[in-house]
Every structure is written in structure tokens, then in C-alpha cells.
Motif scaffolding. Structure first.
Motif, short mmCIF file in Angstrom:
data_model
loop_
_atom_site.label_atom_id
_atom_site.label_comp_id
_atom_site.label_asym_id
_atom_site.label_seq_id
_atom_site.Cartn_x
_atom_site.Cartn_y
_atom_site.Cartn_z
N HIS A 1 0.81 -1.22 0.00
CA HIS A 1 0.00 0.00 0.00
C HIS A 1 0.85 1.27 0.00
O HIS A 1 0.40 2.32 -0.48
N CYS B 1 -6.10 -6.81 -3.71
CA CYS B 1 -5.15 -5.76 -4.10
C CYS B 1 -4.34 -6.18 -5.33
O CYS B 1 -4.14 -5.36 -6.25
N ARG C 1 -9.23 -3.35 0.60
CA ARG C 1 -7.81 -3.03 0.72
C ARG C 1 -7.11 -3.91 1.76
O ARG C 1 -5.89 -4.04 1.75
#
Length: 375
Positions: free
Chosen positions: A259, A301, A295
Motif C-alpha cells: 500500500h 489488491c 484493501r
């Protein structure tokens, strides 16, 4: 007397031995068939077994670092200690404060210039207001005059859940291993920031920004690096930071590197899983927010988000780890992205425990050292 203290374990062992000896000594007197004799035999057997299980539990907790205190064990820990207002002149000393220092347990390491130093610190997130203790390992070079202007790469090291930060020092031996590897020229001198991902105890937040709750991902992606950079000579540029974790910490390490590749150039998950669970320890992490839920699923993802420019390492065992098949599938899916780099440590056998992770830590530190720069 602390839950993890040697005194508590010694007392439990002594109590179990005395009960066993007392049971053997009293047994002939309790051989009759009246209710008092039967009750006495039952009571002695029950007390002896209870003492034995308590001793085994204390020993296992010391070995694997499940709980840090009695309050932690009984779910009474609620020390979320929110601290705010770090304005100039307040006397707070900034978002990171050193509360204790100790040498690395290494022969000849009494001076920090030769053996490095482990500092126990308190960290408060500037934006999230999350407060948590941690340990910081500083390599010998950090204290040597010729390196006084040098900045060092840093790796965040996370435990599993519930875990204790001290176990990363005393049980998994991260500082000692980093020191030995650097002395042998196998890794560069690095700063290690060691803590548990449970920053809002006793809740397991899985490094998620919980809607209306602890902003754990933001703490690790923003507040923690900011606090460490403000206090230590750590590289600020992309490529200076990596992150390592085991079990829950391994999931967090992979997620944070995926991320936030601009923060964490490398993420290593030892025995990780790949999707945040929902169970009694987590509560409702997502509060109906589908974006937060998605997420938190690394499979989602990989399929729906642009491939991050970062390096990942995963570990498992062919025999003894339940994540083996998922880990092979994760490797294949990361390889298919074409941008994210993936490496692995696959043991022939090894359980989900400290002994297995100690076998993987030297290789993991070498791997992450080769991907970080302090400049």
C-alpha cells in the motif's frame, strides 16, 4: 511478580514439585474408601495437575511471548494512552522519547561503539494519536565518530498477535543477529524499530484504519517513520525503509509495503496470511466500508490495484505451516504483476513458532539489507 519473569516460572515449578511430593507422601493416608479420603485424593490430584499446567503455560508464554503482563493475559489491558499537543516549548521532547537503554547481549558488546545499543522508547503518533512502546536497535557504527554524519537504513520489525515487543529482542534475537551479520559483512548496519502491531490493546486491528476507530495503518505508514526520523539519523529518501513481521506482523508487513511503496521499499512476511480475519479479537474492522475491506485483502489488491514498485519476501514450510499452498499462490500472482518483486524462504519443515522464525531471520535480514539504502 511479572508474568514473564523467571521468578514466576521458578515459583510455579517449585509449587508443582512440592505438590507432587506431598501427593506421594500423603497417598497411603488417603487410601481408605470413606468420602474424606476420596475427596483428599481428588483434591491433591487436581491441585497437582493445575500446578503442572500453570508451569507449562508460563514456560510456553516465556518461550513464545504470547502475553506481556497479567492484565494482558486476562484481557484487562486498556492502556491506549493517547497523548496530544506536542507544540514547541511544551517540554514533551517530541513524538519519541527514550525511557531506557541496554547493551546487546554479545561478548565484547559492553560499549555501544562496539556492540550497539537497544533503547526502549515510547512513541506517540502525531496525526493518529496512537501511543505505543517499542525497542530500537542502534548498530555500533551509529556511535562511532567516523559515522557521525551518516544516516542509516531502518527496518520496522513486528510481532504476531498478541505478541510482545520484548520477545523480538530476547526470544527472536533480532539485534544480536543483525550485529553478528554486520560484523561478518553479510548485512549493512541498520536501525531496527521493534514493536507489536497491537497498538490499541487488547484489540487486534490487523494494521487497518478502522472506520471510527484506531488508524493503525496510518500510524505505521506515516507517524512511526516520522517519529523515528525526527529522533535518529535515519534515511529519509525512498528506499531507506523496510518492514518485517511474523504471523499477523507478516501480513501487516506485506500490506504496508504494497500500500505504501514510497515508504517501505521492502516488506518481509514470515509465516504470513494474506487477508485480514474477522474474529472476536478483531471486532468489526470494516464497519460496512467496502473499500477498507477490499484493501485489507491482499488477493484483491493484486487483482484490482496497480502493481506497487516494492520488493516482497514470504516464508512458509512444506510440512508444518498451514499457509504453504496460499504462499505458493501468492508468489505466482505477484510474479504475474510484472513490477512487484517477490522472493521466498520455503523450509522443508517448521511450525508456526519462534524456532522456525529464528531459522528464517538471518536470511530475511540479509535480503532486506540488500534492498535498502540509508542515503
Amino acid at each position: 511478580m511479572g508474568l514473564t519473569s523467571n521468578a514466576a516460572l521458578t515459583l510455579a515449578i517449585l509449587f508443582a514439585v512440592l505438590l507432587f511430593a506431598g501427593t506421594v507422601w500423603q497417598w497411603p493416608r488417603l487410601a481408605r474408601r470413606n468420602w474424606r479420603a476420596v475427596s483428599g485424593r481428588v483434591g491433591l490430584l487436581f491441585a497437582t495437575q493445575l500446578a503442572l499446567f500453570a508451569t507449562l503455560g508460563l514456560a510456553a508464554n516465556q518461550a513464545f511471548g504470547f502475553y506481556a503482563t497479567w492484565a494482558d493475559l486476562f484481557g484487562q489491558e486498556d492502556g491506549q494512552g493517547v497523548v496530544v499537543d506536542h507544540a514547541s516549548g511544551s517540554g514533551s521532547g517530541g513524538p519519541l522519547q527514550v525511557v531506557d537503554t541496554r547493551r546487546v547481549k554479545e561478548r565484547g558488546g559492553s560499549r555501544p561503539e562496539s556492540g550497539g545499543q537497544v533503547q526502549r522508547v515510547d512513541i506517540v503518533g502525531r496525526s493518529t494519536h496512537i501511543a505505543t512502546p517499542a525497542y530500537v536497535y542502534l548498530p555500533p557504527e551509529y556511535f562511532q565518530p567516523r559515522y557521525r554524519t551518516r544516516t542509516f537504513p531502518a527496518a520496522v520489525v513486528l510481532t504476531g498477535y498478541p505478541g510482545t515487543a520484548q520477545a523480538l529482542v530476547d526470544k527472536l534475537h533480532y539485534p544480536r543477529t543483525a550485529l553478528e551479520l554486520a560484523k561478518n559483512g553479510r548485512v549493512q548496519p541498520m536501525i531496527l524499530v521493534m514493536l507489536r502491531p497491537t497498538v490499541a490493546p487488547p484489540r487486534d486491528t490487523e494494521c487497518v484504519d478502522v472506520p471510527g476507530g484506531p488508524q493503525t495503518e496510518s500510524f505505521f505508514a506515516e507517524d512511526l517513520p516520522e517519529a523515528v526520523v525526527a529522533h535518529y539519523r535515519v534515511g529519509k529518501k525512498p528506499g531507506s525503509w523496510g518492514i518485517i513481521g511474523d504471523s499477523t506482523g507478516g501480513y501487516c508487513a506485506l500490506k504496508l509495503a504494497m500500500h505504501h511503496p514510497g515508504v517501505y521499499a521492502a516488506g518481509a512476511g514470515l509465516s504470513p496470511y494474506y487477508k485480514a480475519p474477522i474474529d472476536p479479537t478483531t471486532g468489526d474492522l470494516f464497519q460496512g466500508d467496502e473499500e477498507v475491506r477490499d484493501r485489507s485483502d491482499l488477493w484483491w489488491c493484486l487483482k484490482h490495484l496497480p502493481a506497487p514498485d516494492t520488493s516482497l519476501l514470504v516464508s512458509s514450510s512444506r510440512i508444518g505451516e498451514s499457509n504453504y499452498e496460499d504462499t505458493l499462490r501468492f508468489i505466482d500472482q505477484v510474479k504475474a504483476t510484472g513490477l512487484t518483486r517477490i522472493s521466498s524462504i520455503i523450509l522443508d519443515s517448521g511450525g508456526h513458532n519462534f524456532n522456525t522464525w529464528r531459522r528464517e531471520i538471518p536470511g530475511t535480514l540479509q535480503w532486506i539489507s540488500g534492498r535498502l539504502s540509508g542515503r
